[in-house]
Design an enzyme around this catalytic site. Structure first.
Site, PDB file in Angstrom:
ATOM      1  N   LYS A 142      24.511  53.628  48.622  1.00  0.00           N
ATOM      2  CA  LYS A 142      25.233  52.939  47.540  1.00  0.00           C
ATOM      3  C   LYS A 142      26.716  53.310  47.614  1.00  0.00           C
ATOM      4  O   LYS A 142      27.057  54.457  47.926  1.00  0.00           O
ATOM      5  CB  LYS A 142      24.649  53.346  46.184  1.00  0.00           C
ATOM      6  CG  LYS A 142      25.196  52.535  45.011  1.00  0.00           C
ATOM      7  CD  LYS A 142      24.443  52.891  43.730  1.00  0.00           C
ATOM      8  CE  LYS A 142      24.967  52.117  42.527  1.00  0.00           C
ATOM      9  NZ  LYS A 142      24.250  52.458  41.287  1.00  0.00           N
TER      10      LYS A 142
ATOM     11  N   SER B 202      22.541  48.761  38.539  1.00  0.00           N
ATOM     12  CA  SER B 202      23.659  48.524  39.412  1.00  0.00           C
ATOM     13  C   SER B 202      23.370  48.746  40.894  1.00  0.00           C
ATOM     14  O   SER B 202      24.198  48.376  41.733  1.00  0.00           O
ATOM     15  CB  SER B 202      24.825  49.419  38.985  1.00  0.00           C
ATOM     16  OG  SER B 202      24.503  50.773  39.197  1.00  0.00           O
TER      17      SER B 202
ATOM     18  N   SER C 299      19.710  52.168  36.758  1.00  0.00           N
ATOM     19  CA  SER C 299      20.335  51.508  37.910  1.00  0.00           C
ATOM     20  C   SER C 299      19.593  51.646  39.236  1.00  0.00           C
ATOM     21  O   SER C 299      19.919  50.950  40.195  1.00  0.00           O
ATOM     22  CB  SER C 299      21.766  52.019  38.094  1.00  0.00           C
ATOM     23  OG  SER C 299      22.627  51.372  37.189  1.00  0.00           O
TER      24      SER C 299
END
Lengths: 487, 95
Positions: free
Chosen positions: A77, A152, A176
């Protein structure tokens, strides 16, 4: 060469030298080439680095050293620092930021022979539930390209299910990792707060943030947690507790396991199809030997959303105060004074959701409102934590839906922040209490994935893995893949 | 709780966040809507409940004060928007 295997399957092939890491990496890179135009999971693809690391991994394997993650392509990420590879948080603010150091988790994967494919697309600064808050472009859900992958860590989840990465590292502040895992039908694990070092994770809300894996099955999740868990003196909130071998807890039955279902998680706003799928999954747990208690209550749950959206923005406004255009990141040039430069830097560097949260946090902490909002939220946080502890005196794990809905359409909620916040209503109480949670694929409604969330007490990761593994092995959801042919 | 345009402007100033004129109205409506929904917090009885700021009950985490290698200045300055003689260049603080 199959890009679509699990870590443990690939590991066997690498170890027995049936394939090389170079072949595997090339197959995954080809797959990225094929579907990335549709999915948009990546912000940066590090093709050359990946091939170079794959070559090094092959050398290591030839020398007889093949650890469980050696030579296996991973997506990171884009809010975890990677030395020499830009780390943008999908924000214009950090579009050209190249970290001078690696996050602890990246260091740990490197030590194990990581092959990094690139950095994932995400909601800007991890603030969002749909990946639509990326400053660059939204990620699409591989099961229906018109829908969001969740967020996210939406880029991570979309990449893992579409074959663009064997696994991914995400971060979870209010859901997330778990919510996009549920939306994309992969396994997403948020460890206990303090289990994994946050060193090098770009801070959003420091008392809530935690790093964890997104994988194709539960065994892979345990393997990745084995590699990244542990104390780190550079994160003073990481906890100094021994790391067990999590794969030892993967037992395919649930005899004697007490499962609780908190009734507040099955209320208004939940889609009927989602509720049915999760209830069926709970029945399945019972068939596997679990004792299910449907009468668990966590009475403060309805206040959790408000509690979270005071605490997280308050911490965020402090953490994001560092983006002033002086030391790194975007810097507005056309300004008249120091203050003007700072205001313009933040005006043009941050997107709308980040601004909303900075303002919400600033308001909650400002004179006259601190007691009514921030202090009150902290007290509600105590109640939520106590209620979980009380529930865990009666059961070993709690089971809930991961999200109240199936993936929604792109654009459907962008103009209504509160509707967007509701996408995390089942996941954010877990961060408030700091407990571990996992989302496992539990089925589909009209071809769209539904996740089941399993929760445990602090540092009871093994109990979660056992429940998740038993359920996964009794079902076939993990074998389903979206159809995503040619670009 | 309703937030007026002026209040939004004030919060933005506290946060050193430039906001377009056209966005003030939008933020005022959105933030008011969010805060109204947060009134639920006031309905929770928190009498005698202590606040929690952190999920792990840690007191001060200390370490020995030892000299360890740090980053090379050039590595840190590599990301600087403006650099001069090995320093971050900033605008005049005093006018």
């Amino acid at each position: 060469m199959d890009y679509d295997l699990t870590i443990h399957e690939v590991h066997e092939l690498l170890k027995s030298r049936k394939i090389s890491s170079i072949e595997l990496t090339q197959a995954v890179l080809d797959r990225i080439e094929e579907v990335e135009g549709k999915v948009s999971s990546f912000v940066t693809i590090t093709r050359d680095l990946a091939l170079d690391q794959a070559h090094q991994a092959d050398e290591r394997i030839k020398a007889g050293e093949c650890l469980p993650l050696t030579g296996i392509p991973v997506l990171i990420k884009d809010n975890m620092c990677t030395r020499g590879t830009r780390t943008t948080c999908s924000s214009k603010m950090l579009e050209n930021f190249v970290p001078p150091y690696d996050a602890k988790v990246v260091e740990k994967l490197n030590d194990r022979g990581m092959v990094m494919l690139g950095k994932s697309n995400m909601d800007e600064f991890a603030m969002g539930s749909s990946n639509e808050n990326s400053a660059f472009y939204p990620t699409h859900n591989p099961w229906d390209l018109e829908r969001v992958p969740g967020g996210s860590s939406g880029g991570c989840a979309a990449a893992v299910v579409s074959g663009e990465a064997v696994y991914a590292l995400g971060s979870d502040t209010g859901g997330s990792i778990r919510q996009p895992a549920g939306f994309c039908s992969v396994v997403g694990f948020k460890p206990t707060y303090g289990r994994v070092s946050r060193y090098g994770l770009v801070a959003f809300a420091s008392s809530l943030d935690q790093i964890g894996p997104l994988t194709r099955d539960v065994t892979d999740s345990a393997l990745v947690l084995n590699a990244i868990a542990g104390h780190d003196p550079r994160d003073s909130t990481s906890v100094d507790q021994p790391v067990p071998d999590y794969t030892k807890s993967l037992v395919p039955d649930l005899k004697g396991t007490r499962v609780g279902v908190p009734r507040e998680y099955f209320v208004e706003g939940m889609e009927r199809g989602v509720e049915q799928v999760v209830r069926q999954a709970i029945d399945q747990l019972e068939e596997l030997g679990a004792e299910v208690n449907w009468e668990i209550s966590l009475p403060s749950t309805p206040a959790a959303l408000a509690c979270y959206y005071i605490v997280a923005p308050s911490e965020a406004m402090a953490n994001l105060a560092r983006y002033d255009g002086v030391k790194y990141g975007f810097s507005a040039r056309d300004a008249e004074s120091m203050w003007d430069a700072m205001e313009k830097t933040r005006q043009h560097g941050f997107g709308p959701e980040v601004k909303r949260r900075i303002m919400l946090g600033t308001y909650a902490l400002s004179a006259g409102y601190y007691e009514a909002y921030y202090l009150k939220a902290q007290k509600v946080r105590t109640l939520i934590t106590r209620e979980f502890a009380e529930a865990f005196s009666k059961c070993d794990v709690l089971v809930t839906p991961t999200s109240p809905t199936v993936p929604f359409r792109i654009g459907e909620r962008v103009d209504d922040p509160l509707q967007m916040y509701l996408a995390d209503v089942c996941t954010l109480p877990i961060n408030i209490a700091g407990i571990p949670g996992i989302s496992v694929p539990a089925g589909f409604v009209d071809g769209l994935p539904v996740g089941m969330q399993i929760l445990g007490k602090p540092f009871a990761e093994e109990t979660l893995f056992r429940a998740a593994f038993a359920y996964e092995q009794a079902t076939e959801w993990r074998h389903r893949r979206p159809v995503l042919n040619g670009a | 709780m309703k937030l007026s345009r002026e209040e939004v402007q004030h919060i933005a100033l506290l946060a050193r966040l430039g906001v377009d004129e056209s966005d003030l109205e939008k933020f005022s409506v959105q933030l008011s809507n969010i805060l109204e929904n947060f009134d639920i917090l006031q309905q929770v009885d928190t009498t005698d409940v202590p606040p929690t700021s952190h999920p792990v009950a840690l007191s001060n985490v200390l370490r020995e004060d030892e000299v360890t290698p740090s980053f090379a200045p050039a590595d840190i300055l590599a990301n600087a928007p403006q650099e001069e003689e090995g320093c971050f260049r900033v605008r005049a603080v005093l006018e």
